[in-house]
Design a protein around this motif. Structure first.
Motif, mmCIF file in Angstrom:
data_model
loop_
_atom_site.group_PDB
_atom_site.id
_atom_site.type_symbol
_atom_site.label_atom_id
_atom_site.label_comp_id
_atom_site.label_asym_id
_atom_site.label_seq_id
_atom_site.Cartn_x
_atom_site.Cartn_y
_atom_site.Cartn_z
ATOM 1 N N ASP A 12 0.849 -1.194 0.000
ATOM 2 C CA ASP A 12 0.000 0.000 0.000
ATOM 3 C C ASP A 12 0.880 1.239 0.000
ATOM 4 O OD1 ASP A 12 -2.403 -1.302 -0.041
ATOM 5 O OD2 ASP A 12 -3.122 -0.549 1.882
ATOM 6 N N ILE A 13 0.499 2.216 -0.805
ATOM 7 C CA ILE A 13 1.129 3.534 -0.739
ATOM 8 C C ILE A 13 0.150 4.452 -0.021
ATOM 9 C CG2 ILE A 13 2.131 5.454 -2.031
ATOM 10 C CD1 ILE A 13 2.534 3.534 -4.380
ATOM 11 N N GLU A 14 0.621 5.145 1.001
ATOM 12 C CA GLU A 14 -0.232 6.017 1.805
ATOM 13 C C GLU A 14 0.294 7.445 1.744
ATOM 14 O OE1 GLU A 14 -1.363 2.517 5.067
ATOM 15 O OE2 GLU A 14 0.045 4.111 5.611
ATOM 16 N N ALA A 15 -0.542 8.365 1.289
ATOM 17 C CA ALA A 15 -0.160 9.777 1.165
ATOM 18 C C ALA A 15 -0.471 10.530 2.453
ATOM 19 C CB ALA A 15 -0.899 10.421 -0.006
ATOM 20 N N TRP A 16 0.326 11.545 2.731
ATOM 21 C CA TRP A 16 0.145 12.341 3.943
ATOM 22 C C TRP A 16 -1.045 13.285 3.782
ATOM 23 C CZ3 TRP A 16 1.254 12.263 8.843
ATOM 24 C CH2 TRP A 16 1.083 13.418 9.614
ATOM 25 N N ILE A 17 -1.971 13.243 4.748
ATOM 26 C CA ILE A 17 -3.152 14.108 4.743
ATOM 27 C C ILE A 17 -3.071 15.046 5.948
ATOM 28 C CG2 ILE A 17 -5.678 14.194 4.699
ATOM 29 C CD1 ILE A 17 -4.455 12.712 2.298
ATOM 30 N N PRO A 18 -2.709 16.312 5.731
ATOM 31 C CA PRO A 18 -2.486 17.234 6.844
ATOM 32 C C PRO A 18 -3.667 17.394 7.804
ATOM 33 C CG PRO A 18 -1.601 18.154 4.826
ATOM 34 C CD PRO A 18 -2.358 16.919 4.439
ATOM 35 N N SER A 19 -4.901 17.478 7.284
ATOM 36 C CA SER A 19 -6.056 17.708 8.156
ATOM 37 C C SER A 19 -6.290 16.551 9.119
ATOM 38 C CB SER A 19 -7.325 17.932 7.312
ATOM 39 O OG SER A 19 -7.683 16.756 6.604
ATOM 40 N N GLU A 20 -5.843 15.357 8.757
ATOM 41 C CA GLU A 20 -6.005 14.187 9.618
ATOM 42 C C GLU A 20 -4.726 13.858 10.378
ATOM 43 O OE1 GLU A 20 -7.888 10.799 7.872
ATOM 44 O OE2 GLU A 20 -9.035 11.984 6.442
ATOM 45 N N ASN A 21 -3.658 14.544 10.002
ATOM 46 C CA ASN A 21 -2.354 14.350 10.634
ATOM 47 C C ASN A 21 -1.919 12.882 10.559
ATOM 48 O OD1 ASN A 21 -0.074 15.481 11.961
ATOM 49 N ND2 ASN A 21 -0.786 14.639 13.921
ATOM 50 N N LYS A 22 -2.168 12.258 9.412
ATOM 51 C CA LYS A 22 -1.765 10.869 9.224
ATOM 52 C C LYS A 22 -1.717 10.527 7.738
ATOM 53 C CE LYS A 22 -6.397 8.790 9.699
ATOM 54 N NZ LYS A 22 -7.210 7.834 10.490
ATOM 55 N N TYR A 23 -1.142 9.373 7.452
ATOM 56 C CA TYR A 23 -1.092 8.873 6.092
ATOM 57 C C TYR A 23 -2.360 8.088 5.791
ATOM 58 C CZ TYR A 23 3.963 9.839 6.172
ATOM 59 O OH TYR A 23 5.196 10.444 6.240
ATOM 60 N N ARG A 24 -2.856 8.226 4.546
ATOM 61 C CA ARG A 24 -4.044 7.481 4.109
ATOM 62 C C ARG A 24 -3.741 6.759 2.802
ATOM 63 N NH1 ARG A 24 -9.049 8.620 6.749
ATOM 64 N NH2 ARG A 24 -9.727 6.924 5.397
ATOM 65 N N GLU A 25 -4.293 5.567 2.654
ATOM 66 C CA GLU A 25 -4.063 4.766 1.453
ATOM 67 C C GLU A 25 -4.472 5.516 0.190
ATOM 68 O OE1 GLU A 25 -6.028 1.056 -0.927
ATOM 69 O OE2 GLU A 25 -6.374 1.135 1.228
ATOM 70 N N ILE A 26 -3.576 5.481 -0.779
ATOM 71 C CA ILE A 26 -3.863 6.118 -2.063
ATOM 72 C C ILE A 26 -3.643 5.138 -3.217
ATOM 73 C CG2 ILE A 26 -1.537 7.015 -2.536
ATOM 74 C CD1 ILE A 26 -2.913 9.677 -3.332
ATOM 75 N N SER A 27 -2.996 4.001 -2.895
ATOM 76 C CA SER A 27 -2.753 2.974 -3.902
ATOM 77 C C SER A 27 -2.470 1.638 -3.240
ATOM 78 C CB SER A 27 -1.549 3.351 -4.778
ATOM 79 O OG SER A 27 -1.171 2.277 -5.610
ATOM 80 N N SER A 28 -2.946 0.557 -3.882
ATOM 81 C CA SER A 28 -2.559 -0.798 -3.517
ATOM 82 C C SER A 28 -1.990 -1.452 -4.763
ATOM 83 C CB SER A 28 -3.759 -1.608 -3.015
ATOM 84 O OG SER A 28 -4.062 -1.293 -1.680
ATOM 85 N N CYS A 29 -0.778 -1.998 -4.654
ATOM 86 C CA CYS A 29 -0.158 -2.714 -5.760
ATOM 87 C C CYS A 29 0.001 -4.170 -5.348
ATOM 88 C CB CYS A 29 1.201 -2.108 -6.092
ATOM 89 S SG CYS A 29 1.105 -0.413 -6.727
ATOM 90 N N SER A 30 -0.592 -5.060 -6.134
ATOM 91 C CA SER A 30 -0.648 -6.471 -5.736
ATOM 92 C C SER A 30 -0.187 -7.412 -6.833
ATOM 93 C CB SER A 30 -2.087 -6.853 -5.355
ATOM 94 O OG SER A 30 -2.564 -6.083 -4.282
ATOM 95 N N SER A 31 0.527 -8.456 -6.406
ATOM 96 C CA SER A 31 0.783 -9.597 -7.267
ATOM 97 C C SER A 31 -0.233 -10.670 -6.911
ATOM 98 C CB SER A 31 2.201 -10.135 -7.049
ATOM 99 O OG SER A 31 2.341 -11.401 -7.675
ATOM 100 N N CYS A 32 -0.828 -11.271 -7.930
ATOM 101 C CA CYS A 32 -1.822 -12.325 -7.715
ATOM 102 C C CYS A 32 -1.317 -13.690 -8.155
ATOM 103 C CB CYS A 32 -3.119 -11.989 -8.459
ATOM 104 S SG CYS A 32 -3.889 -10.450 -7.909
#
Length: 415
Positions: free
Chosen positions: A330-350
């Motif tokens: 998972d790639i999580e981008a920084w969201i200032p208003s929440e003061n935390k990282y939030r998921e912005i992408s999931s890269c998966s091998s199946c």
């Protein structure tokens, strides 16, 4: 989907691996159904052989015997159909097996932080959320969307609508020109078979938007992600090894009921029923899946690097991965208003899990083999908008446009 013979011959091992995926696999129940199914198959085959043997003898007396055998076969087929449905139900709901490099755990608490990138900006003023910034600029409109469609939808206006389009075009250009993905403009409505192929059905049926057509028994669905159409481009196919790897990218709306998420992220654009996403899909030889996963991850990361948005990469645990995945970052981008990282992408091998469901193969020196499939967000547009808006906000409520994005925004410096 798993190979039935392999599952049958390694039940104890599979039970342990399924337990890591939060599934209590009932071996006794499976063995009971499997035994009945195999006995019925055996009976049917013996009767068919007997019937075939009788037909070779030109004796009128054998006609009645043959007819009785046919009736027995028909009765067995009824029972065999039922037992096969039970076997299929079990197989179709078993998740993929996690790669050995995946941390074992029940949920996100066992996820492993891989790295962080970019410096978190220190604002000299109290930051606003994307909702507040959007309302101030009259660019993000939830009240009108509620009138039109209900909750979890949004209307974007003027420069915010332009920003959404700019981000889509910027990401497509990046993945096509820089990373050589092939752009696809796919259908947004797919068949039940396509949804089964990538693992959305039958397990996650409650999360899908199904379309009702008059006088039709065919089931159709709005795509929950372009992964469904891009991966299924090769369903029921046998590719030449020289064609691999195949890398596709598409920007599409995505539609999800978000079943089970009620009460979560009800404000703002984080969790919507309809949202845009730029999706990446790779088709490779299974042995190359994990190498391709690292490449796909870097492609998705590059978007955030170019836009100078702080982010972190997390390796998901066995209990937090998606149904079809063998390994997920998972790639999580920084969201200032929440003061935390939030998921912005999931890269998966199946691995070959989806390819087996789709019957997608390639020609190898060992005969036709199932393909390896991968998918990843490159990126989710709405969440990228949130991250960009909040990380580039100014004290007066304006939003600075990153330099690399200006040509997609009519060379505007700010919103």
């Amino acid at each position: 989907m798993h190979n039935l013979k392999d599952l049958r011959n390694n039940l104890a091992e599979y039970k342990i691996k399924f337990k890591a995926r939060n599934l209590d696999f009932d071996i006794k129940d499976f063995e009971k159904i499997d035994k009945i199914n195999r006995e019925l198959i055996n009976k049917k085959e013996l009767l068919e052989q007997e019937k075939k043997s009788l037909s070779k003898k030109k004796d009128k007396l054998n006609f009645e015997k043959s007819k009785k055998i046919s009736n027995k076969i028909e009765g067995i087929l009824v029972n065999l159909n039922e037992s096969q449905k039970k076997i299929d139900t079990i197989l179709h709901n078993l998740p993929n097996i996690a790669d050995e490099s995946v941390p074992i755990g029940n949920n996100s608490k066992s996820n492993k932080l891989i790295k962080t990138n970019g410096e978190i900006k220190k604002f000299s003023f109290k930051t606003k959320s994307h909702v507040e910034l959007g309302l101030k600029n009259n660019g993000i409109d939830f009240e009108t969307s509620i009138k039109l469609s209900g909750s979890r939808f949004v209307v974007l206006r003027d420069k915010f609508a332009l920003l959404e389009r700019a981000l889509i075009n910027f990401m497509l250009d990046t993945h096509v020109n820089l990373f050589k993905y092939i752009e696809i403009s796919p259908p947004l409505i797919v068949s039940e078979r396509a949804m089964f192929g990538t693992g959305q059905l039958p397990k996650f049926e409650d999360d899908q938007f199904e379309i009702k057509f008059d006088n039709s028994t065919d089931r159709k669905f709005l795509i929950p992600t372009a992964e469904v159409v891009l991966t299924n481009l090769v369903c029921k196919s046998v590719l030449n090894t020289k064609e691999l790897p195949l890398r596709y990218v598409a920007a599409t709306p995505c539609f999800r009921k978000e079943a089970g998420s009620y009460g979560k992220d009800t404000k703002g654009m984080i969790r919507q029923h309809q949202f845009y996403k730029v999706e990446l899909v790779s088709l490779v030889e299974p042995k190359d899946c994990l190498i391709e996963l690292d490449r796909m991850l870097k492609c998705a990361e590059e978007v955030l690097k170019l836009l100078e948005i702080p982010y972190q990469v997390v390796l998901l645990s066995t209990g937090d991965m998606g149904f079809s995945a063998e390994k997920t970052f998972d790639i999580e981008a920084w969201i200032p208003s929440e003061n935390k990282y939030r998921e912005i992408s999931s890269c998966s091998s199946c691995g070959s899990f989806q390819a087996r469901r789709m019957n997608a193969k390639y020609k190898s020196v060992n005969g036709n083999q199932f393909l390896g499939t991968l998918n990843g967000s490159g990126l989710a547009v709405g969440r990228l908008m949130i991250a960009l808006i909040e990380n580039n906000q100014n004290e007066d409520g304006s939003i600075t446009i990153p330099t690399i994005l200006k040509k997609y925004m009519n060379n505007a410096d700010k919103i």
